[in-house]
Design an enzyme around this catalytic site. Structure first.
Site, short mmCIF file in Angstrom:
data_model
loop_
_atom_site.label_atom_id
_atom_site.label_comp_id
_atom_site.label_asym_id
_atom_site.label_seq_id
_atom_site.Cartn_x
_atom_site.Cartn_y
_atom_site.Cartn_z
N SER A 10 -1.27 9.05 -2.06
CA SER A 10 -0.26 8.00 -1.98
C SER A 10 -0.46 7.01 -3.12
O SER A 10 -1.50 6.34 -3.20
CB SER A 10 -0.36 7.25 -0.65
N HIS A 35 2.88 11.24 -3.21
CA HIS A 35 3.49 10.59 -2.05
C HIS A 35 3.90 9.16 -2.41
O HIS A 35 3.07 8.37 -2.87
CB HIS A 35 2.52 10.60 -0.88
N ASP A 37 5.32 5.60 -1.03
CA ASP A 37 5.56 4.75 0.13
C ASP A 37 6.55 3.66 -0.26
O ASP A 37 6.21 2.75 -1.01
CB ASP A 37 4.24 4.11 0.61
N MET A 39 8.75 0.60 0.81
CA MET A 39 8.85 -0.43 1.85
C MET A 39 9.80 -1.54 1.41
O MET A 39 9.83 -1.88 0.22
CB MET A 39 7.48 -1.01 2.16
N HIS A 68 8.65 8.69 1.15
CA HIS A 68 8.66 8.22 2.54
C HIS A 68 9.35 6.86 2.57
O HIS A 68 8.81 5.86 2.09
CB HIS A 68 7.21 8.13 3.03
N MET A 70 10.50 3.67 4.20
CA MET A 70 10.32 2.69 5.28
C MET A 70 11.30 1.57 5.02
O MET A 70 10.92 0.43 4.70
CB MET A 70 8.87 2.20 5.31
N MET A 139 2.78 9.19 11.45
CA MET A 139 1.98 8.05 11.01
C MET A 139 0.77 7.91 11.92
O MET A 139 0.91 7.83 13.14
CB MET A 139 2.81 6.76 11.05
N GLY A 144 3.21 -0.14 6.84
CA GLY A 144 3.34 -1.46 6.21
C GLY A 144 2.25 -1.75 5.20
O GLY A 144 2.50 -2.38 4.20
N PHE A 145 1.04 -1.26 5.47
CA PHE A 145 -0.08 -1.57 4.58
C PHE A 145 -1.01 -0.38 4.46
O PHE A 145 -1.23 0.35 5.43
CB PHE A 145 -0.87 -2.78 5.11
N GLY A 146 -1.59 -0.21 3.27
CA GLY A 146 -2.59 0.83 3.06
C GLY A 146 -3.94 0.39 3.60
O GLY A 146 -4.15 -0.77 3.94
N GLY A 147 -4.87 1.35 3.66
CA GLY A 147 -6.25 1.04 3.99
C GLY A 147 -6.56 0.85 5.46
O GLY A 147 -7.65 0.39 5.81
N ASP A 177 -0.16 10.75 7.80
CA ASP A 177 -0.33 9.66 6.85
C ASP A 177 -0.98 8.46 7.54
O ASP A 177 -0.43 7.92 8.49
CB ASP A 177 1.04 9.26 6.29
N GLY A 179 -5.15 6.54 7.12
CA GLY A 179 -6.57 6.62 7.46
C GLY A 179 -7.18 8.01 7.33
O GLY A 179 -8.27 8.26 7.84
N GLY A 199 -4.46 7.71 0.53
CA GLY A 199 -4.26 6.67 -0.48
C GLY A 199 -5.58 6.13 -0.97
O GLY A 199 -6.14 6.60 -1.96
N SER A 200 -6.10 5.14 -0.24
CA SER A 200 -7.36 4.51 -0.67
C SER A 200 -8.52 5.50 -0.64
O SER A 200 -9.47 5.36 -1.43
CB SER A 200 -7.66 3.30 0.21
#
Length: 228
Positions: A10, A35, A37, A39, A68, A70, A139, A144-147, A177, A179, A199-200
């Site tokens: 991501s 990917h 994201d 938003m 994706h 959102m 999901m 809304g937020f990564g990590g 998607d 964690g 992502g992270s």
């Protein structure tokens, strides 16, 4: 069950000051899909990237671009991302007034279409559209937020969706998607997923000693997937 596992970094977690190089490096490291994201600070409490970023990255890579959305309402922006070079476009059923129509719109624009389910969203939306989806995205965090940390109950949901896909007899990708990392990717695969957004977990683990910066972390994910 499909044993072709695809890793989808991501770019939300990438270094935006050198995004083209990040995409090149992460694909060269052995991942499969880029990917996006997207938003809108309306459907979700964050604001990220639009079609112009997709358009600028399209010449940089031959990899599949998986967008994706959102955003709400969703239909207006779909043709823009299709024109910008997206290959797959997924959206949340809550963001569409007519889910069947939105899926049809994505396909009319030449892209593969998919539905996205938040942790507490019912899978019943799939009851009438299994013949129109190419991908189902679950999901494993709230969007809304990564990590964020993986929500364990998602494993049961993955199993339920895998059973639906197998019963349909169709080649539908099952993407997860939120964690996903080296420590849990095999468990997610065993539950039935075959596309893994990270992502992270990837962009937060570069190594300057790697030829493509992310070789070590991607190889670790591949080694875990080989056990699934």
């Amino acid at each position: 069950m499909s044993k072709q596992f695809r890793i989808a970094p991501s770019i939300l977690s990438a270094n935006f000051a050198k995004l083209g190089q990040e995409v090149t490096d992460v694909i060269a490291s052995g991942t499969d899909i880029i990917h996006f994201d997207v938003m809108d600070n309306h459907y979700v409490p964050n604001l990220t990237i639009g079609p112009l970023v997709c358009e600028s990255l399209r010449p940089v890579t031959d990899a599949i671009i998986d967008v994706h959305l959102m955003v709400k309402p969703v239909d207006r922006i779909i043709p823009d991302f299709a024109k910008a070079g997206a290959n797959i476009i997924t959206f949340h059923p809550e963001a569409s007034e007519h889910i069947d129509r939105t899926l049809a719109l994505i396909r009319e624009c030449g892209c593969k279409a998919g539905l996205v389910f938040n942790p507490a969203t019912s899978l019943s939306y799939l009851d009438y559209v299994m013949d129109k989806v190419d991908m189902i995205l679950l999901m494993s965090v709230n969007p809304g937020f990564g990590g964020q940390k993986f929500i364990p109950e998602t494993l049961n949901k993955i199993r339920q969706v895998r059973a639906r896909i197998d019963a349909s007899g169709r080649d539908i990708w099952l993407e997860v998607d939120g964690g996903v990392k080296v420590d849990n990717i095999a468990e997610v695969a065993r539950a039935g997923a075959d596309v893994f957004v990270a992502g992270s977990a990837i962009f937060g683990a570069p190594k300057d000693s790697d030829a493509n910066r992310y070789d070590t972390v991607v190889a670790a994910m591949r080694a875990e997937l080989a056990k699934a």
